[in-house]
Design an enzyme around this catalytic site. Structure first.
Site, PDB file in Angstrom:
ATOM      1  CB  CYS A  89      -3.753  -1.586   4.415  1.00  0.00           C
ATOM      2  SG  CYS A  89      -3.294   0.167   4.930  1.00  0.00           S
ATOM      3  CG  HIS A 347       1.402   0.727   2.588  1.00  0.00           C
ATOM      4  ND1 HIS A 347       0.701  -0.126   1.469  1.00  0.00           N
ATOM      5  CD2 HIS A 347       0.865   1.016   3.448  1.00  0.00           C
ATOM      6  CE1 HIS A 347      -0.386  -0.287   2.621  1.00  0.00           C
ATOM      7  NE2 HIS A 347      -0.290   0.108   3.417  1.00  0.00           N
ATOM      8  CB  CYS A 377      -1.599  -4.404   9.749  1.00  0.00           C
ATOM      9  SG  CYS A 377      -0.490  -3.067   9.232  1.00  0.00           S
TER      10      CYS A 377
END
Length: 391
Positions: A89, A347, A377
Site C-alpha cells: 500500500c 484507495h 499503513c
C-alpha cells in the site's frame, strides 16, 4: 546535499470498481498523470531522467514493468526509462521518497514519481493468489509460520486494533461519515480542481470524460452505515464494513520531483520541498500500526513535533487505523485528512501514496500552511511517512 522539490502533483479521478475505468487499460490510465504533468509544467520528455511508479499487483495488464511502459504509452518515446516498485500500500509514496532520495544524493535532477492501480481489471491480491486481501496460505512458505503464528487479512488486523483501543462501531462510523462530508465540502469548494486531471476514455463503446471521483457517498450517515453488514467478522464481534473501510477503486497519480537547481534552471516554480522520509517495520499480524512509529520517527529525524505540522494525510485504509494513530500521536483530527480520505475517495493501492502527497501539497497552498506530513499503513506490517514543506 541537493534539495528535492515537488514542482507539480496531479492525479486522475478515482473510478469505482467496475465503474468509469472498467474498459480502460491500466497502461493507458498510468500514462494519464504523465500527460498531465507534461502539459501543466511544459517540460520536454527528454528532460525526464527516470519514471518511478508504484504498483501493488504488477501482473497481467499491470505487469511487464508498467513504470517503463507508461511513458512510452504517454508518447514520450523510448528514451525515458522507468521502474516499477512494490511496497504494497505504500508503493506510490515510496516512489516519491525514492525519487527524493536519488535527487538529494545527487544522482538525478528531474524525476517523475507516482503510482497506478487498476483494481477492476487486476483484482487486489492477484500477485499472491489472494482473494479480497486474504493471502493464500500456499503463497507464503511454511518457514514464515515458524516465526509468526498466523497470516491475517488487513481487515482482521483493523478489527484487532479496534479491540485493543476499545473503538466502538459508532466511533469508526463517525470518522467515516466525517471523511465523506469533508470530501463533499472540498469538492463543492473546488479544492480538487487544481489536482485532478480529467481522463478521456471509453465505456461500453461510448466516449466519456471522467472528471470526478466515483466512490464517495456524501449522503452517508451513522444511521445508514449502522445498517451495513460487517465485512470481516460475524455481527456483534467487529466494527468494520464497506462504509468505514477504504474504497476499491482504479486510479493513478504522479509528481514531478526535481533538484532545486534544476527547477530554477528550467524556470519551474516548486510547490514544496521534501524535508524528511521514513519507513518502519511492525508486527505483521496486527499489521496496520505502522503509521504510528513512522510518524514519530520521521518527526524526530526532522527535529519537529506534532504541533509543528500544519496538515496531515493519514491513509484511511480502515477507520480504526486513523483513530489509533490520532490517539498515539496526539495529532489533531481537525488538521488531518481535511479534504476527506480513502473512505470517501477510495484507495487505488499503488497510486494512493502519491495521491495523498498530491492532496497534501495542494492543500498546503490552498490553506496557506507550511508543513505537511503524510503516512500510510502497509500490508505485512510496515509504515511509511513523508514530511513536505511548502515553498
Amino acid at each position: 546535499m541537493q534539495e528535492a522539490v515537488i514542482v507539480d502533483a496531479v492525479r486522475t479521478p478515482f473510478g469505482d470498481r467496475n465503474g468509469a475505468f472498467q474498459d480502460t487499460h491500466p497502461q493507458d490510465l498510468a500514462a494519464e498523470p504523465l500527460h498531465a504533468l507534461e502539459q501543466r509544467v511544459g517540460f520536454h520528455p527528454a528532460d525526464i531522467e527516470d519514471v518511478v511508479y508504484g504498483c501493488v499487483s504488477p501482473v497481467g495488464e499491470q505487469g511487464l514493468n508498467i513504470g517503463r511502459i507508461a511513458p512510452m504509452v504517454a508518447g514520450w518515446g523510448d528514451g525515458v526509462p522507468g521502474v516499477q516498485l512494490n511496497r504494497m500500500c505504500g508503493s506510490g509514496q515510496q516512489a516519491v521518497n525514492f525519487a527524493a532520495g536519488q535527487i538529494r544524493a545527487g544522482y538525478h535532477d528531474v524525476l517523475v514519481a507516482g503510482g497506478i492501480e487498476h483494481m477492476t481489471r487486476v483484482p487486489m491480491g492477484s500477485d499472491g493468489n489472494a482473494e479480497e486481501g486474504v493471502v493464500d496460505e500456499h503463497a507464503v512458505t511454511d518457514t514464515y509460520l515458524e516465526y509468526y503464528d498466523e497470516i491475517t487479512s488487513q481487515g482482521e488486523g483493523a478489527e484487532r486494533i479496534a479491540e485493543e483501543y476499545g473503538f466502538s462501531r459508532e466511533d469508526v462510523d463517525r470518522l467515516a461519515v466525517d471523511s465523506q462530508r469533508r470530501w463533499k465540502t472540498a469538492w463543492d469548494d473546488g479544492q480538487y480542481d487544481s489536482q485532478l486531471w480529467p481522463v478521456e476514455t471509453t465505456l461500453d463503446g461510448d466516449d466519456i470524460t471522467v472528471e470526478k471521483d466515483g466512490h464517495p457517498r456524501p449522503n452517508s450517515t451513522t444511521e445508514s452505515l449502522g445498517k451495513l453488514p460487517l465485512a470481516f467478522r460475524e455481527e456483534g464481534d467487529g466494527v468494520h464494513h464497506a462504509g468505514n473501510s477504504s474504497g476499491i477503486v482504479d486510479g493513478a497519480s504522479a509528481l514531478l520531483v526535481t533538484s532545486a537547481e534544476a527547477a530554477e534552471e528550467h524556470g519551474w516554480e516548486p510547490m514544496a520541498r521534501v524535508r524528511q522520509t521514513e519507513v518502519v517495520g511492525v508486527d505483521p499480524i496486527t499489521m496496520l500500526t505502522g503509521p504510528i512509529p513512522a510518524t514519530e520517527q520521521v518527526l524526530d529525524k526532522a527535529n519537529l513535533t506534532v504541533d509543528d505540522v500544519d496538515l496531515f494525510e493519514v491513509n484511511e485504509a480502515f477507520a480504526s487505523v486513523v483513530l489509533a494513530w490520532l490517539e498515539e500521536t496526539g495529532a489533531d483530527w481537525d488538521r488531518t485528512n481535511v479534504n476527506g480520505g480513502a473512505i470517501a475517495h477510495g484507495h487505488p493501492l499503488g497510486a494512493t501514496g502519491a495521491a495523498l502527497l498530491t492532496k497534501l501539497v495542494h492543500a498546503l497552498e490552498e490553506r496557506d500552511e507550511d508543513v505537511g506530513l503524510s503516512t500510510m499503513c502497509i500490508g505485512f506490517g510496515q509504515g511509511i511517512a513523508t514530511i513536505v514543506e511548502r515553498l
